[in-house]
Design a protein around this motif. Structure first.
Motif, PDB file in Angstrom:
ATOM      1  N   SER A 243       0.830  -1.205   0.000  1.00 35.65           N
ATOM      2  CA  SER A 243       0.000   0.000   0.000  1.00 35.65           C
ATOM      3  C   SER A 243       0.864   1.254   0.000  1.00 35.65           C
ATOM      4  N   LYS A 244       0.401   2.278  -0.712  1.00 33.95           N
ATOM      5  CA  LYS A 244       1.011   3.599  -0.651  1.00 33.95           C
ATOM      6  C   LYS A 244       0.264   4.448   0.370  1.00 33.95           C
ATOM      7  N   PRO A 245       0.976   5.299   1.130  1.00 37.78           N
ATOM      8  CA  PRO A 245       2.435   5.412   1.208  1.00 37.78           C
ATOM      9  C   PRO A 245       3.018   4.220   1.951  1.00 37.78           C
ATOM     10  N   PHE A 246       4.180   3.765   1.518  1.00 45.18           N
ATOM     11  CA  PHE A 246       4.761   2.573   2.117  1.00 45.18           C
ATOM     12  C   PHE A 246       5.918   2.930   3.031  1.00 45.18           C
ATOM     13  N   HIS A 247       6.261   1.996   3.908  1.00 43.93           N
ATOM     14  CA  HIS A 247       7.435   2.117   4.762  1.00 43.93           C
ATOM     15  C   HIS A 247       8.522   1.188   4.227  1.00 43.93           C
ATOM     16  N   GLU A 248       9.757   1.491   4.521  1.00 44.03           N
ATOM     17  CA  GLU A 248      10.866   0.669   4.041  1.00 44.03           C
ATOM     18  C   GLU A 248      10.708  -0.788   4.446  1.00 44.03           C
ATOM     19  N   GLU A 249      10.270  -1.035   5.672  1.00 40.69           N
ATOM     20  CA  GLU A 249      10.133  -2.405   6.144  1.00 40.69           C
ATOM     21  C   GLU A 249       9.090  -3.179   5.361  1.00 40.69           C
ATOM     22  N   GLN A 250       8.055  -2.483   4.873  1.00 31.81           N
ATOM     23  CA  GLN A 250       7.045  -3.154   4.058  1.00 31.81           C
ATOM     24  C   GLN A 250       7.652  -3.639   2.748  1.00 31.81           C
ATOM     25  N   VAL A 251       8.447  -2.794   2.131  1.00 36.88           N
ATOM     26  CA  VAL A 251       9.094  -3.171   0.869  1.00 36.88           C
ATOM     27  C   VAL A 251      10.090  -4.295   1.105  1.00 36.88           C
ATOM     28  N   ARG A 252      10.896  -4.164   2.128  1.00 35.26           N
ATOM     29  CA  ARG A 252      11.881  -5.197   2.445  1.00 35.26           C
ATOM     30  C   ARG A 252      11.199  -6.548   2.653  1.00 35.26           C
ATOM     31  N   SER A 253      10.113  -6.538   3.399  1.00 33.21           N
ATOM     32  CA  SER A 253       9.405  -7.779   3.690  1.00 33.21           C
ATOM     33  C   SER A 253       8.805  -8.388   2.431  1.00 33.21           C
ATOM     34  N   ALA A 254       8.134  -7.554   1.626  1.00 36.48           N
ATOM     35  CA  ALA A 254       7.500  -8.065   0.410  1.00 36.48           C
ATOM     36  C   ALA A 254       8.527  -8.605  -0.571  1.00 36.48           C
ATOM     37  N   VAL A 255       9.634  -7.877  -0.743  1.00 37.79           N
ATOM     38  CA  VAL A 255      10.686  -8.336  -1.663  1.00 37.79           C
ATOM     39  C   VAL A 255      11.282  -9.646  -1.169  1.00 37.79           C
ATOM     40  N   SER A 256      11.546  -9.749   0.113  1.00 37.49           N
ATOM     41  CA  SER A 256      12.126 -10.981   0.661  1.00 37.49           C
ATOM     42  C   SER A 256      11.180 -12.161   0.495  1.00 37.49           C
ATOM     43  N   GLN A 257       9.881 -11.934   0.754  1.00 29.49           N
ATOM     44  CA  GLN A 257       8.893 -13.005   0.593  1.00 29.49           C
ATOM     45  C   GLN A 257       8.817 -13.441  -0.872  1.00 29.49           C
ATOM     46  N   ALA A 258       8.721 -12.464  -1.781  1.00 31.15           N
ATOM     47  CA  ALA A 258       8.592 -12.790  -3.202  1.00 31.15           C
ATOM     48  C   ALA A 258       9.837 -13.487  -3.726  1.00 31.15           C
ATOM     49  N   MET A 259      11.001 -13.029  -3.308  1.00 32.96           N
ATOM     50  CA  MET A 259      12.241 -13.651  -3.745  1.00 32.96           C
ATOM     51  C   MET A 259      12.382 -15.074  -3.198  1.00 32.96           C
ATOM     52  N   PHE A 260      11.879 -15.279  -1.982  1.00 31.61           N
ATOM     53  CA  PHE A 260      11.920 -16.622  -1.416  1.00 31.61           C
ATOM     54  C   PHE A 260      11.132 -17.578  -2.302  1.00 31.61           C
ATOM     55  N   PHE A 261       9.925 -17.182  -2.683  1.00 33.36           N
ATOM     56  CA  PHE A 261       9.121 -18.059  -3.527  1.00 33.36           C
ATOM     57  C   PHE A 261       9.671 -18.146  -4.943  1.00 33.36           C
ATOM     58  N   ALA A 262      10.291 -17.063  -5.421  1.00 30.68           N
ATOM     59  CA  ALA A 262      10.909 -17.108  -6.749  1.00 30.68           C
ATOM     60  C   ALA A 262      11.995 -18.162  -6.795  1.00 30.68           C
ATOM     61  N   SER A 263      12.658 -18.350  -5.673  1.00 32.36           N
ATOM     62  CA  SER A 263      13.754 -19.322  -5.631  1.00 32.36           C
ATOM     63  C   SER A 263      13.254 -20.758  -5.683  1.00 32.36           C
ATOM     64  N   THR A 264      11.924 -20.958  -5.527  1.00 36.37           N
ATOM     65  CA  THR A 264      11.370 -22.314  -5.553  1.00 36.37           C
ATOM     66  C   THR A 264      10.664 -22.623  -6.868  1.00 36.37           C
ATOM     67  N   ASP A 265      10.489 -21.575  -7.718  1.00 40.01           N
ATOM     68  CA  ASP A 265       9.779 -21.762  -8.974  1.00 40.01           C
ATOM     69  C   ASP A 265       8.373 -22.299  -8.782  1.00 40.01           C
ATOM     70  N   THR A 266       7.683 -21.846  -7.751  1.00 44.26           N
ATOM     71  CA  THR A 266       6.333 -22.390  -7.482  1.00 44.26           C
ATOM     72  C   THR A 266       5.277 -21.286  -7.431  1.00 44.26           C
ATOM     73  N   LEU A 267       5.492 -20.211  -8.176  1.00 48.76           N
ATOM     74  CA  LEU A 267       4.575 -19.093  -8.035  1.00 48.76           C
ATOM     75  C   LEU A 267       3.328 -19.168  -8.910  1.00 48.76           C
ATOM     76  N   LYS A 268       3.225 -20.145  -9.753  1.00 49.91           N
ATOM     77  CA  LYS A 268       2.009 -20.236 -10.589  1.00 49.91           C
ATOM     78  C   LYS A 268       0.828 -20.597  -9.695  1.00 49.91           C
ATOM     79  N   ALA A 269      -0.291 -19.910  -9.934  1.00 48.09           N
ATOM     80  CA  ALA A 269      -1.495 -20.134  -9.119  1.00 48.09           C
ATOM     81  C   ALA A 269      -2.073 -21.501  -9.408  1.00 48.09           C
TER      82      ALA A 269
END
Length: 269
Positions: A243-269
């Motif tokens: 959500s905007k306006p965002f805090h740095e920790e929100q971005v850090r958390s979302a990027v870390s979560q998304a990158m974690f799943f990207a590393s598993t190649d399991t993001l298809k719904a």
């Protein structure tokens, strides 16, 4: 107040918080489909028994607490062990501290207080602090990749770039328009797209991402001032949303979560 009116008011209260539960379950599971299954299961439990809302907690806290009761008792399993890729995701999750990602998302993305997180997870504040610290450490070490940023505001784009590189990821470039985004995607592959909804030329960040996903199969984090508009459940929607306006920790958390799943190649719904 008669029972019919009370029921209608209760339904309205739940409905107003539902987009945020959808956001949370999707971030937690890595996909719209799996996240929405848990959201539906939570609603089914509430329809049968509203007793968990008979307290002084905010409706949103009780809603998320109901979900966590289901999430915990289900064994937090959302992957199919027969599928090798999803089995790998399950193995990676098993190596993380139990409930650490949950605590991090509740605090940073959903912006609950430490006390509210403790209530939702049925624990204490000290444990919540410890879990958040563990999540930041473990997710930061999980995967390093390349991030494309689609953002038309120079200051916001610079902030996002600094946050991403601070996590150890590389930024492939910053695009301000739909046309720039497509060119950047063709010139440089990425592991993650971080995109605003409205771009400089009044083009849609969503349209740009949809075109980019024809070139690459990667997770996307959308940034919007109106997250509820993208969380209706009526169409394919993002698993990761800030959500905007965002805090740095929100971005850090979302990027870390998304990158974690990207590393598993399991993001298809």
């Amino acid at each position: 107040m008669n029972s019919t009116k009370a029921a209608a008011n209760f339904s309205d209260l739940i409905a107003s918080e539902l987009p945020y539960l959808r956001r949370y379950t999707r971030s937690l599971t890595g996909s719209q489909a799996r996240g929405d299954k848990y959201t539906v299961a939570t609603l089914e439990v509430i329809l049968k028994d509203r007793s968990s809302f008979e307290n002084d907690n905010p409706v949103k806290v009780n809603l998320f607490k109901c979900f966590h009761a289901i999430w915990s008792t289900s064994g937090q399993t959302f992957v199919d062990p027969e599928d090798s890729l999803r089995s790998r995701a399950h193995g990676l999750l098993a190596n993380l501290t139990t409930n650490s990602r949950e605590a991090l998302l509740l605090r940073t993305i959903e912006d609950f207080s430490l006390e509210q997180v403790a209530t939702i997870m049925d624990t204490n504040i000290d444990e919540v602090r410890s879990l958040i610290s563990k999540a930041n450490e473990e997710l930061a070490d999980s995967f390093k990749g390349r991030v494309m940023i689609i953002e038309d505001e120079p200051i916001i784009a610079a902030d996002l770039s600094a946050i991403v590189t601070g996590l150890g990821h590389d930024v492939t470039g910053i695009a301000r328009t739909h046309t720039e985004a497509i060119k950047l995607g063709r010139d440089h592959s990425a592991d993650l797209i971080l995109a605003d909804i409205q771009l400089a030329d009044n083009s849609s960040g969503i349209d740009a991402v949809n075109d980019l996903l024809e070139l690459m199969d990667v997770p996307v984090i959308f940034i919007t001032a109106f997250p509820e508009r993208l969380l209706t459940g009526d169409r394919p929607e993002p698993a990761f949303l800030i959500s905007k306006p965002f805090h740095e920790e929100q971005v850090r958390s979302a990027v870390s979560q998304a990158m974690f799943f990207a590393s598993t190649d399991t993001l298809k719904a």
